[in-house]
Design an enzyme around this catalytic site. Structure first.
Site, PDB file in Angstrom:
ATOM      1  N   GLU A  49       0.873  -1.173   0.000  1.00 56.18           N
ATOM      2  CA  GLU A  49       0.000   0.000   0.000  1.00 56.18           C
ATOM      3  C   GLU A  49       0.904   1.215   0.000  1.00 56.18           C
ATOM      4  O   GLU A  49       1.910   1.244   0.709  1.00 56.18           O
ATOM      5  CB  GLU A  49      -0.889  -0.005   1.244  1.00 56.18           C
ATOM      6  CG  GLU A  49      -1.770   1.210   1.390  1.00 56.18           C
ATOM      7  CD  GLU A  49      -2.638   1.163   2.641  1.00 56.18           C
ATOM      8  OE1 GLU A  49      -2.867   2.247   3.213  1.00 56.18           O
ATOM      9  OE2 GLU A  49      -3.069   0.068   3.059  1.00 56.18           O
ATOM     10  N   GLU A  54      -2.388  11.203   4.036  1.00 57.22           N
ATOM     11  CA  GLU A  54      -3.449  10.902   4.985  1.00 57.22           C
ATOM     12  C   GLU A  54      -3.487  12.030   6.004  1.00 57.22           C
ATOM     13  O   GLU A  54      -2.452  12.616   6.341  1.00 57.22           O
ATOM     14  CB  GLU A  54      -3.201   9.577   5.715  1.00 57.22           C
ATOM     15  CG  GLU A  54      -3.426   8.359   4.856  1.00 57.22           C
ATOM     16  CD  GLU A  54      -3.298   7.081   5.652  1.00 57.22           C
ATOM     17  OE1 GLU A  54      -4.331   6.476   5.983  1.00 57.22           O
ATOM     18  OE2 GLU A  54      -2.149   6.695   5.950  1.00 57.22           O
TER      19      GLU A  54
END
Length: 172
Positions: A49, A54
């Site tokens: 990933e 974020e």
């Protein structure tokens, strides 16, 4: 947890990926701009990933870039991540990007590198699963294990994650 997600139809191996974004704030919000492999078999974190950006609303002004692999992930305390202060993340647009090559993954905010993960060259999927096509994803989660870790502030709803553009660049 509530979440809305946009996934690309196309996938890419290597390139420069950027988006101009303004994130929502408030406890419980968890906007992200990230990548998962095209052939993911629900085998996280082995398949890899790439988290380009974020943001967790309970930690205002800080953005994060990370990679997750079987050898390097938060569930075993070995995550490869960095954070950068972006005081105006909630009030102004910023460009979040990743440069992904066969040798490294670098994270940027407004053209400034703040994250780097190098390929160890071992040819081991557990440390470098980043040699296959990945999809781009944009999502806004409400709550969840990170976004909701300090509770949620329902007065922040509705939360708006503004996406001006997403661009993909690849070498010929």
């Amino acid at each position: 947890i509530l979440s809305a997600r946009i996934n690309t139809i196309e996938s890419w191996t290597y390139g420069y990926f950027e988006a101009r974004l303004r994130v929502p704030g408030g406890k419980g919000t968890w906007p992200a701009f990230w990548m998962l492999p095209e052939k993911e078999q629900l085998n996280w974190p082995l398949d890899g990933e790439i988290d380009i950006m974020e943001y967790v609303g309970y930690d205002p002004g800080w953005i994060h870039a990370s990679v997750h692999t079987k050898a390097y992930n938060h569930t075993i305390g070995t995550q490869k991540t960095a954070r950068k202060e972006v005081k105006t993340a909630e009030t102004a647009f910023h460009i979040y990007a990743v440069e992904w090559t066969a040798d490294y993954i670098k994270g940027f905010v407004d053209g400034v590198e703040y994250f780097r993960f190098n390929n160890d060259g071992a040819g081991n999927k557990e440390t470098w699963p980043f040699n296959v096509p990945f999809y781009l994803k944009l999502n806004l989660a409400w709550g969840g294990n990170w976004g909701g870790a300090q509770g949620v502030d329902e007065s922040k709803l509705p939360a708006t994650y503004e996406i001006d553009y997403v661009r993909v660049y690849q070498k010929k």
